[in-house]
Design a protein around this motif. Structure first.
Motif, mmCIF file in Angstrom:
data_model
loop_
_atom_site.group_PDB
_atom_site.id
_atom_site.type_symbol
_atom_site.label_atom_id
_atom_site.label_comp_id
_atom_site.label_asym_id
_atom_site.label_seq_id
_atom_site.Cartn_x
_atom_site.Cartn_y
_atom_site.Cartn_z
ATOM 1 N N ASP A 83 13.907 6.451 -4.184
ATOM 2 C CA ASP A 83 14.948 7.451 -4.444
ATOM 3 C C ASP A 83 14.598 8.817 -3.873
ATOM 4 O OD1 ASP A 83 12.833 7.400 -6.373
ATOM 5 O OD2 ASP A 83 13.964 8.834 -7.590
ATOM 6 N N LEU A 84 13.356 8.970 -3.377
ATOM 7 C CA LEU A 84 12.928 10.244 -2.788
ATOM 8 C C LEU A 84 13.108 10.144 -1.276
ATOM 9 C CD1 LEU A 84 9.688 10.921 -4.885
ATOM 10 C CD2 LEU A 84 12.072 11.506 -5.396
ATOM 11 N N ASP A 85 14.256 10.571 -0.786
ATOM 12 C CA ASP A 85 14.606 10.340 0.609
ATOM 13 C C ASP A 85 14.345 11.531 1.518
ATOM 14 O OD1 ASP A 85 16.564 11.947 -0.437
ATOM 15 O OD2 ASP A 85 18.258 10.660 0.112
ATOM 16 N N HIS A 86 13.673 12.557 1.007
ATOM 17 C CA HIS A 86 13.256 13.692 1.842
ATOM 18 C C HIS A 86 11.735 13.711 1.869
ATOM 19 C CE1 HIS A 86 12.813 18.293 2.505
ATOM 20 N NE2 HIS A 86 12.867 17.650 3.653
ATOM 21 N N VAL A 87 11.158 13.292 2.982
ATOM 22 C CA VAL A 87 9.706 13.180 3.118
ATOM 23 C C VAL A 87 9.194 14.385 3.903
ATOM 24 C CG1 VAL A 87 7.782 11.742 3.871
ATOM 25 C CG2 VAL A 87 9.928 10.673 3.124
ATOM 26 N N VAL A 88 8.252 15.111 3.290
ATOM 27 C CA VAL A 88 7.654 16.291 3.918
ATOM 28 C C VAL A 88 6.168 16.035 4.077
ATOM 29 C CG1 VAL A 88 7.230 18.768 3.732
ATOM 30 C CG2 VAL A 88 9.374 17.807 2.874
ATOM 31 N N LEU A 89 5.661 16.267 5.276
ATOM 32 C CA LEU A 89 4.232 16.106 5.551
ATOM 33 C C LEU A 89 3.630 17.473 5.817
ATOM 34 C CD1 LEU A 89 1.645 14.522 6.292
ATOM 35 C CD2 LEU A 89 2.595 14.260 8.608
ATOM 36 N N ALA A 90 2.567 17.815 5.071
ATOM 37 C CA ALA A 90 1.891 19.101 5.242
ATOM 38 C C ALA A 90 0.424 18.863 5.539
ATOM 39 C CB ALA A 90 2.042 19.964 3.990
ATOM 40 N N GLY A 91 -0.095 19.615 6.472
ATOM 41 C CA GLY A 91 -1.501 19.509 6.844
ATOM 42 C C GLY A 91 -1.721 20.194 8.176
ATOM 43 N N PRO A 92 -2.981 20.277 8.625
ATOM 44 C CA PRO A 92 -3.262 20.892 9.927
ATOM 45 C C PRO A 92 -2.561 20.137 11.047
ATOM 46 C CG PRO A 92 -5.280 20.556 8.643
ATOM 47 C CD PRO A 92 -4.192 19.824 7.935
ATOM 48 N N GLY A 93 -2.215 20.862 12.119
ATOM 49 C CA GLY A 93 -1.465 20.261 13.204
ATOM 50 C C GLY A 93 -2.135 19.060 13.831
ATOM 51 N N GLY A 94 -3.457 19.097 13.984
ATOM 52 C CA GLY A 94 -4.154 17.968 14.588
ATOM 53 C C GLY A 94 -4.078 16.715 13.746
ATOM 54 N N VAL A 95 -3.872 16.887 12.441
ATOM 55 C CA VAL A 95 -3.793 15.743 11.527
ATOM 56 C C VAL A 95 -2.371 15.214 11.437
ATOM 57 C CG1 VAL A 95 -4.081 15.053 9.113
ATOM 58 C CG2 VAL A 95 -5.782 16.532 10.192
ATOM 59 N N THR A 96 -1.391 16.096 11.441
ATOM 60 C CA THR A 96 -0.005 15.688 11.213
ATOM 61 C C THR A 96 0.714 15.237 12.477
ATOM 62 O OG1 THR A 96 0.764 17.974 11.502
ATOM 63 C CG2 THR A 96 0.212 17.265 9.259
ATOM 64 N N SER A 97 0.121 15.470 13.648
ATOM 65 C CA SER A 97 0.858 15.253 14.895
ATOM 66 C C SER A 97 1.263 13.800 15.088
ATOM 67 C CB SER A 97 0.031 15.729 16.097
ATOM 68 O OG SER A 97 -1.184 15.005 16.200
ATOM 69 N N LEU A 212 6.775 6.109 4.532
ATOM 70 C CA LEU A 212 7.661 6.695 3.533
ATOM 71 C C LEU A 212 8.974 7.166 4.166
ATOM 72 C CD1 LEU A 212 5.089 8.717 1.395
ATOM 73 C CD2 LEU A 212 6.375 6.691 0.684
ATOM 74 N N ALA A 213 8.901 7.534 5.455
ATOM 75 C CA ALA A 213 10.109 7.946 6.169
ATOM 76 C C ALA A 213 10.892 6.752 6.704
ATOM 77 C CB ALA A 213 9.741 8.877 7.315
ATOM 78 N N GLY A 214 10.378 5.531 6.500
ATOM 79 C CA GLY A 214 11.108 4.336 6.908
ATOM 80 C C GLY A 214 10.690 3.730 8.220
ATOM 81 N N ALA A 215 9.595 4.188 8.818
ATOM 82 C CA ALA A 215 9.144 3.637 10.096
ATOM 83 C C ALA A 215 8.535 2.250 9.895
ATOM 84 C CB ALA A 215 8.123 4.563 10.743
ATOM 85 N N PRO A 216 8.736 1.335 10.835
ATOM 86 C CA PRO A 216 8.173 -0.021 10.735
ATOM 87 C C PRO A 216 6.701 -0.034 11.138
ATOM 88 C CG PRO A 216 9.444 0.174 12.756
ATOM 89 C CD PRO A 216 9.587 1.496 12.032
ATOM 90 N N VAL A 217 5.833 0.379 10.243
ATOM 91 C CA VAL A 217 4.433 0.565 10.594
ATOM 92 C C VAL A 217 3.726 -0.761 10.872
ATOM 93 C CG1 VAL A 217 4.258 2.764 9.382
ATOM 94 C CG2 VAL A 217 3.744 0.652 8.162
ATOM 95 N N THR A 218 4.192 -1.844 10.276
ATOM 96 C CA THR A 218 3.577 -3.145 10.566
ATOM 97 C C THR A 218 3.714 -3.471 12.047
ATOM 98 O OG1 THR A 218 4.078 -3.931 8.336
ATOM 99 C CG2 THR A 218 3.570 -5.599 9.992
ATOM 100 N N GLU A 219 4.852 -3.142 12.631
ATOM 101 C CA GLU A 219 5.056 -3.394 14.056
ATOM 102 C C GLU A 219 4.074 -2.582 14.900
ATOM 103 O OE1 GLU A 219 9.073 -2.845 15.288
ATOM 104 O OE2 GLU A 219 9.903 -4.066 13.655
ATOM 105 N N LEU A 220 3.805 -1.359 14.506
ATOM 106 C CA LEU A 220 2.835 -0.546 15.244
ATOM 107 C C LEU A 220 1.456 -1.196 15.244
ATOM 108 C CD1 LEU A 220 3.748 3.042 13.956
ATOM 109 C CD2 LEU A 220 4.393 2.009 16.134
ATOM 110 N N LEU A 221 1.051 -1.697 14.090
ATOM 111 C CA LEU A 221 -0.252 -2.357 13.996
ATOM 112 C C LEU A 221 -0.271 -3.635 14.813
ATOM 113 C CD1 LEU A 221 -1.027 -1.845 10.200
ATOM 114 C CD2 LEU A 221 -1.786 -0.467 12.137
#
Length: 520
Positions: A83-97, A212-221
């Motif tokens: 139900d939390l459909d607004h995902v915000v990522l905070a951290g240093p740029g090298g980590v969040t990129s 959390l944003a809905g990306a198919p991460v299994t496919e990436l792996l």
């Protein structure tokens, strides 16, 4: 480009690298003679010297395997927080990129906060606060991420939701962020301690916010795993081919790497790849992510042009010929570029995992004194010996570029509202005929200064935001970061011109107009 794609390629798992051997036919042989493919596949840290920090930084080679252990937890977490459909990522740029690139390339909504500018912070806070999940990523709670956390906790307190449910922390075991997560009762997901910064694309730091944003991460792996079996080969090893091309180009004086979108998707990947190469080669290579296929600065002497995208087919624009083309799925791209960066660092005798030196961002920022001049919506803070007027100061900055120098533009502004300022890069590249980079402040410590002259752009804030529980505001924090960068650069005797926009929209338009009329 068509000739390039028609030629020989190193291909595996649906990813192909074209044109690598033509850059320097001997570069691959030199790496093979040092047994680099087998030693890197075996995670041999001595490839970069006995004192290199690689001993604890080679987890990226197989993190796609370990990350599979996260999948059940991620499935459970995404269902629980559905139900939390607004995902915000905070951290240093090298980590969040990396997470930002995953979301961008796969078309998933993810808000990335790696800035203290009040504009994007205020916008993120106002967007569905009761339906927001904040992901904190990194090892430590730096001053900017602390400010983000405080602002969101205040927002949740005001809106009424239970704060702990809205906070997810991704951090290595034993970090200060882990202790904070325990204190706040937040969801804690351990990060892989063997990977850090841009190398963590396929680790928890990249995958958790993307999932959390809905990306198919299994496919990436899956895509990375399919490629991994080729990384100990001497041929049909895309990572080795690309790494040899980068190293061979540098050995022959082609130290600028233009990263060009080819029109087949994955456009945002060039920014992550550029950050990775900058960090891994210690200033020996200067990555320049290009805005469009035939942007100024894409070709010419001293430049290696690499076109990249998701599928073979499109060219890189009229009159532009790429030296190398890299095409394939995103998960395989991540692993290929990481392998290539590490391999190039072997040839260049650079420790690719050395810890960057941070910059001072004490708050409040010291005053700079009065401007040299005020021209319309722009205050000019010119260094000693430079003209004080806007046109003259810009001309001084561009005229002074030596043959081995580049111009680095950094904007401490709102990358959404003030996005047009990025147009300075192609304008100044056309004017100077030299490499020009553009980035949003704060500058990432891993980005090489090399032999650079710097243009720093700051802007007035009309709607500031308090940092709850701290004696400073977001605007004051941002000003301190900019001042810290200036001190670090002038301490290294690099020329820095600061332009302050007293009214941002008008100031950006004025800068673009003035830069377009500047001649060296």
């Amino acid at each position: 480009m068509d000739d390039l794609l028609a030629g020989p390629a190193d291909a595996a798992a649906g990813l192909a690298v074209h044109g690598a051997d033509a850059v320097d036919p001997s570069a691959r042989a030199a790496l093979v003679a040092r047994d680099v493919p087998a030693r890197l596949a075996a995670q041999d840290p001595t490839l970069w010297g006995a004192e290199a920090t690689a001993r604890t930084r080679l987890g990226w080679l197989d993190t796609h395997c370990r990350s599979r252990e996260l999948l059940p937890q991620l499935a459970e977490l995404t269902a629980e927080l559905g139900d939390l459909d607004h995902v915000v990522l905070a951290g240093p740029g090298g980590v969040t990129s990396a997470a930002g690139v995953i979301a961008d390339c796969l078309g998933r909504p993810l808000t990335v906060l790696d800035t203290a500018d009040p504009g994007p912070v205020r916008a993120a806070l106002a967007d569905r606060p009761a339906r927001t999940v904040l992901v904190l990523a990194g090892r430590d709670l730096d001053r900017t991420t602390d400010a983000h956390l405080r602002a969101f906790r205040q927002s949740w307190h005001d809106a009424g939701p239970e704060a702990a449910r809205h906070l997810v922390v991704v951090t290595p075991p034993g970090s200060t962020l882990e202790a904070l997560a325990d204190e706040l009762g937040a969801v804690l997901i351990p990060a892989d301690p063997q990977v850090d910064g841009p190398w963590s694309a396929l680790a928890a730091v990249g995958l958790v916010p993307a999932a959390l944003a809905g990306a198919p991460v299994t496919e990436l792996l899956d895509e990375a795993a399919a490629l991994a079996g080729a990384l100990d080969r001497e041929r049909d090893n895309p990572g080795l081919a690309l790494g040899a091309a980068l190293a061979g180009a540098a050995e022959h004086g082609r130290t600028t790497v233009a990263l060009v979108p080819d029109g087949t998707g994955l456009d945002g990947l060039r920014h992550w790849a550029g950050a990775l190469l900058a960090a891994a080669t210690g200033g020996r290579l200067l990555p320049v992510p290009a805005e469009y296929p035939d942007a100024p600065g894409v070709g010419g002497p001293g430049v290696l042009t690499i076109a990249l995208g998701g599928a073979l087919g499109a060219g890189v624009g009229p009159g532009v010929a790429a030296d190398v083309a890299v095409n394939g799925p995103l998960g395989a791209q991540f692993l290929t570029w990481e392998y290539a960066a590490a391999t190039a660092a072997v040839a260049l005798r650079v420790d690719p995992f050395a810890e960057p030196v941070g910059v001072d961002d004490d708050v409040p920022a010291p005053a700079d004194g009065p401007p040299s001049s005020v021209d319309g919506a722009v205050e000019v803070y010119a260094p000693a010996g430079a003209p004080g007027d806007l046109a003259g100061a810009l001309r001084w900055l561009t005229d002074g570029l030596a043959p081995d120098e580049h111009l680095a533009v950094t904007a401490y502004l709102d990358r959404r509202v003030d996005a047009a300022v990025a147009g300075l890069r192609p304008l100044l590249a056309r004017v100077t005929g030299r490499p020009v980079t553009f980035g949003w402040g704060p500058r990432h410590p891993g980005h090489p200064d090399g032999r650079a002259r710097h243009l720093q752009i700051t802007g007035a804030v009309t709607d500031d935001l308090e940092v709850p529980g701290r004696p400073y505001t977001f605007a004051e924090l941002q000003a301190a970061q900019a001042a810290g960068d200036r001190r670090a650069l002038t301490g290294r005797e690099r020329p820095v011109l600061r332009l302050h926009l007293t009214e941002r929209a008008a100031g950006v338009a004025q800068l673009l107009d003035t830069a377009g009329r500047t001649r060296t």
